[in-house]
Design a protein around this motif. Structure first.
Motif, PDB file in Angstrom:
ATOM      1  N   VAL A  25      -1.381  -7.751   1.748  1.00 59.48           N
ATOM      2  CA  VAL A  25      -2.014  -9.040   2.027  1.00 59.48           C
ATOM      3  C   VAL A  25      -1.475  -9.609   3.334  1.00 59.48           C
ATOM      4  CG1 VAL A  25      -2.472  -9.549  -0.397  1.00 59.48           C
ATOM      5  CG2 VAL A  25      -0.314 -10.300   0.627  1.00 59.48           C
ATOM      6  N   GLU A  26      -2.320 -10.327   4.027  1.00 59.31           N
ATOM      7  CA  GLU A  26      -1.925 -10.993   5.270  1.00 59.31           C
ATOM      8  C   GLU A  26      -1.813 -12.485   5.000  1.00 59.31           C
ATOM      9  OE1 GLU A  26      -4.728  -9.688   8.282  1.00 59.31           O
ATOM     10  OE2 GLU A  26      -3.397  -7.992   8.751  1.00 59.31           O
ATOM     11  N   LEU A  27      -0.599 -13.022   5.182  1.00 56.54           N
ATOM     12  CA  LEU A  27      -0.305 -14.416   4.874  1.00 56.54           C
ATOM     13  C   LEU A  27      -0.102 -15.215   6.154  1.00 56.54           C
ATOM     14  CD1 LEU A  27       2.241 -13.834   1.959  1.00 56.54           C
ATOM     15  CD2 LEU A  27      -0.246 -14.112   1.822  1.00 56.54           C
ATOM     16  N   ARG A  49       2.611  -8.631   3.483  1.00 55.75           N
ATOM     17  CA  ARG A  49       3.424  -8.363   2.309  1.00 55.75           C
ATOM     18  C   ARG A  49       2.675  -7.364   1.435  1.00 55.75           C
ATOM     19  NH1 ARG A  49       6.023 -10.443   5.419  1.00 55.75           N
ATOM     20  NH2 ARG A  49       7.358 -12.279   5.304  1.00 55.75           N
ATOM     21  N   VAL A  50       3.420  -6.497   0.761  1.00 51.53           N
ATOM     22  CA  VAL A  50       2.818  -5.541  -0.163  1.00 51.53           C
ATOM     23  C   VAL A  50       3.009  -6.090  -1.576  1.00 51.53           C
ATOM     24  CG1 VAL A  50       2.750  -3.170  -0.993  1.00 51.53           C
ATOM     25  CG2 VAL A  50       3.364  -3.640   1.408  1.00 51.53           C
ATOM     26  N   LEU A  51       1.907  -6.455  -2.229  1.00 52.09           N
ATOM     27  CA  LEU A  51       1.959  -6.922  -3.605  1.00 52.09           C
ATOM     28  C   LEU A  51       1.610  -5.758  -4.533  1.00 52.09           C
ATOM     29  CD1 LEU A  51       0.253 -10.441  -3.396  1.00 52.09           C
ATOM     30  CD2 LEU A  51       2.604  -9.771  -2.851  1.00 52.09           C
ATOM     31  N   ALA A 386      -6.477  -8.883   1.064  1.00 51.42           N
ATOM     32  CA  ALA A 386      -5.989  -7.512   1.218  1.00 51.42           C
ATOM     33  C   ALA A 386      -6.639  -6.796   2.395  1.00 51.42           C
ATOM     34  CB  ALA A 386      -6.243  -6.731  -0.063  1.00 51.42           C
ATOM     35  N   VAL A 387      -5.828  -5.960   3.058  1.00 52.12           N
ATOM     36  CA  VAL A 387      -6.310  -5.117   4.155  1.00 52.12           C
ATOM     37  C   VAL A 387      -5.889  -3.680   3.863  1.00 52.12           C
ATOM     38  CG1 VAL A 387      -6.241  -6.958   5.876  1.00 52.12           C
ATOM     39  CG2 VAL A 387      -4.212  -5.542   5.524  1.00 52.12           C
ATOM     40  N   ASP A 388      -6.682  -2.721   4.365  1.00 53.04           N
ATOM     41  CA  ASP A 388      -6.395  -1.306   4.171  1.00 53.04           C
ATOM     42  C   ASP A 388      -5.648  -0.787   5.393  1.00 53.04           C
ATOM     43  OD1 ASP A 388      -6.319   1.410   3.737  1.00 53.04           O
ATOM     44  OD2 ASP A 388      -8.393   1.580   3.058  1.00 53.04           O
ATOM     45  N   VAL A 389      -4.329  -0.837   5.346  1.00 56.52           N
ATOM     46  CA  VAL A 389      -3.547  -0.466   6.530  1.00 56.52           C
ATOM     47  C   VAL A 389      -3.584   1.031   6.788  1.00 56.52           C
ATOM     48  CG1 VAL A 389      -2.001  -2.453   6.431  1.00 56.52           C
ATOM     49  CG2 VAL A 389      -1.415  -0.381   5.172  1.00 56.52           C
ATOM     50  N   LEU A 390      -3.706   1.832   5.754  1.00 51.60           N
ATOM     51  CA  LEU A 390      -3.718   3.274   5.960  1.00 51.60           C
ATOM     52  C   LEU A 390      -5.013   3.725   6.606  1.00 51.60           C
ATOM     53  CD1 LEU A 390      -2.079   4.499   2.644  1.00 51.60           C
ATOM     54  CD2 LEU A 390      -0.999   3.963   4.827  1.00 51.60           C
ATOM     55  N   ARG A 391      -6.140   3.169   6.193  1.00 48.85           N
ATOM     56  CA  ARG A 391      -7.415   3.513   6.810  1.00 48.85           C
ATOM     57  C   ARG A 391      -7.458   3.047   8.253  1.00 48.85           C
ATOM     58  NH1 ARG A 391     -13.490   1.831   4.647  1.00 48.85           N
ATOM     59  NH2 ARG A 391     -14.648   2.970   6.256  1.00 48.85           N
TER      60      ARG A 391
END
Length: 404
Positions: A25-27, A49-51, A386-391
């Motif tokens: 998530v981007e806060l 942050r990784v939830l 949420a964002v897909d950082v790996l993609r």
């Protein structure tokens, strides 16, 4: 302390891990934050942050990992892949309540090596499992552990600035919000400038409790020089002045420093603290949940410090509210009554919470009383953030097609 009703018979036996989900998530970032290793947060740019959501027996528990590459080696991407591809598969179908077995499993899947391996990733799952168990039986973590010595924990305001004038402004801001203790980040500049920053804090807050954190910035001779200057400014602790693995140097420093030496990065696993205790090389042990792989190992570290006569202080990793709550439960359990560095509220907004959250007033954080962590997560908000950082990372590596 409110009660939350008894758990049904056999409730814990039914708690087999069914699913583990990760969300990056981007806060919103409120203020910029720098340490000796580099930038932690930049105002106006989102903080990631990784939830982690763990589901067992139809109950969900939530945890948090704080990627801080300027502080340690775990990145957002490595935390996600470590959890999704290694840690989560290893505990699917396992009893969620058996935290000792989970810790041992994690150590087999991601080996400890010299010290604990991938502690921040492991911590997110450990916190989520603690939250899940507390919710299953309807009690906060302190009641689950049978150990809750404080209802409020005093917080320190973090000073991370580049000029004495900016330092003084930050102190003024913290005091206006009711903070009476200050932690000063040093090691960001030359020694004389570092000392000038601490002097500016002392001038702006003559009676405040002050401690400093160098985040491994110095060598022994430099640290001794700084310590002697800090003693004149009534500094209560000198946190992690040397690189984490300089055990001999830390012992020398502890012998000669007029200011108590506190260890943070040096204490990832309880066995690390045992080594420093045997060598008489530590005055103060910093309790930090994510650094030590979660609450299970952190409780062991704190108990060892307590039994060894080593003073405990508390710290965090600019956690959002899930990590914030986990730390408060730990510090309450061990009665840490000196101001702690849980600075998430100073730098980021936890926009994924809904309902119950951590209450902070005049520099005091209330230890949550709801079941588990005592923080409610709005899952719809998590999914929206949420964002897909790996993609995104994979797409960034695809070369552009050549022009024909």
């Amino acid at each position: 302390m409110p009660t939350h009703g008894p758990a049904r018979a056999g409730a814990l036996d039914d708690l087999l891990v069914e699913r583990v989900e990760t969300f990056v998530v981007e806060l919103p970032t409120i203020r910029s934050f720098e340490i000796a290793g580099g930038t932690v947060a930049t105002a106006g740019q989102p903080s990631r942050r990784v939830l982690v959501k763990v589901t067992a027996g139809g109950i969900a528990g939530w945890g948090e990992a704080t990627p801080t590459p300027s502080w340690t080696y775990e990145t957002t991407e490595s935390i996600v892949t470590t959890i999704d591809r290694y840690l989560a598969p290893a505990i699917l179908g396992a009893p969620a309540w058996n935290l000792d077995a989970v810790t041992a499993t994690f150590d087999r899947v991601i080996n400890r090596g010299f010290t604990i391996g991938a502690p921040i990733a492991k911590s997110a799952l450990d916190i989520a499992l603690h939250d899940l168990i507390g919710r299953a039986v309807g009690v906060p973590l302190g009641a689950l552990w049978g150990q809750r010595r404080a209802e409020r924990i005093p917080l320190g305001w973090i000073i991370s600035a580049k000029t004495p004038e900016a330092v003084a402004d930050s102190v003024t801001e913290g005091r206006a919000l009711g903070y009476t203790a200050f932690k000063v980040k040093i090691g960001l500049a030359e020694i004389e400038q570092d000392i000038a920053f601490v002097e500016a804090v002392r001038e702006a807050a003559p009676s405040a409790a002050i401690w400093v954190d160098a985040n491994q910035a110095y060598q022994v001779d430099q640290a001794l020089q700084v310590a002697r200057r800090l003693a004149d400014l009534d500094v209560t602790a000198f946190e992690q002045p040397l690189p984490a693995n300089q055990i001999t140097g830390l012992r020398r420093l502890r012998e000669h420093s007029p200011v108590p030496v506190a260890l943070d990065e040096s204490l990832r696993h309880p066995s690390d603290l045992a080594t420093f205790v045997r060598l008489d090389a530590v005055d103060v042990a910093i309790a930090k949940v994510q650094r030590s792989g979660g609450l299970a190992l952190s409780r062991r570290l704190c108990a060892l410090a307590e039994d060894s006569g080593v003073r405990l202080m508390g710290s965090g990793l600019t956690d959002s509210d899930l990590g914030f709550a986990a730390s408060l439960h730990l510090f309450s359990a061990f009665g840490i009554d000196t101001p702690v560095d849980l600075n998430g509220r100073q730098f980021i907004q936890s926009t994924y919470t809904g309902g119950r959250t951590v209450e902070v007033h005049n520099g005091l954080a209330a230890v949550p009383t709801g079941p588990g962590l005592g923080v409610d997560v709005d899952e719809a908000a998590v999914r929206a953030l949420a964002v897909d950082v790996l993609r995104a990372d994979a797409q960034a590596r695809i070369p552009a097609q050549s022009v024909r």
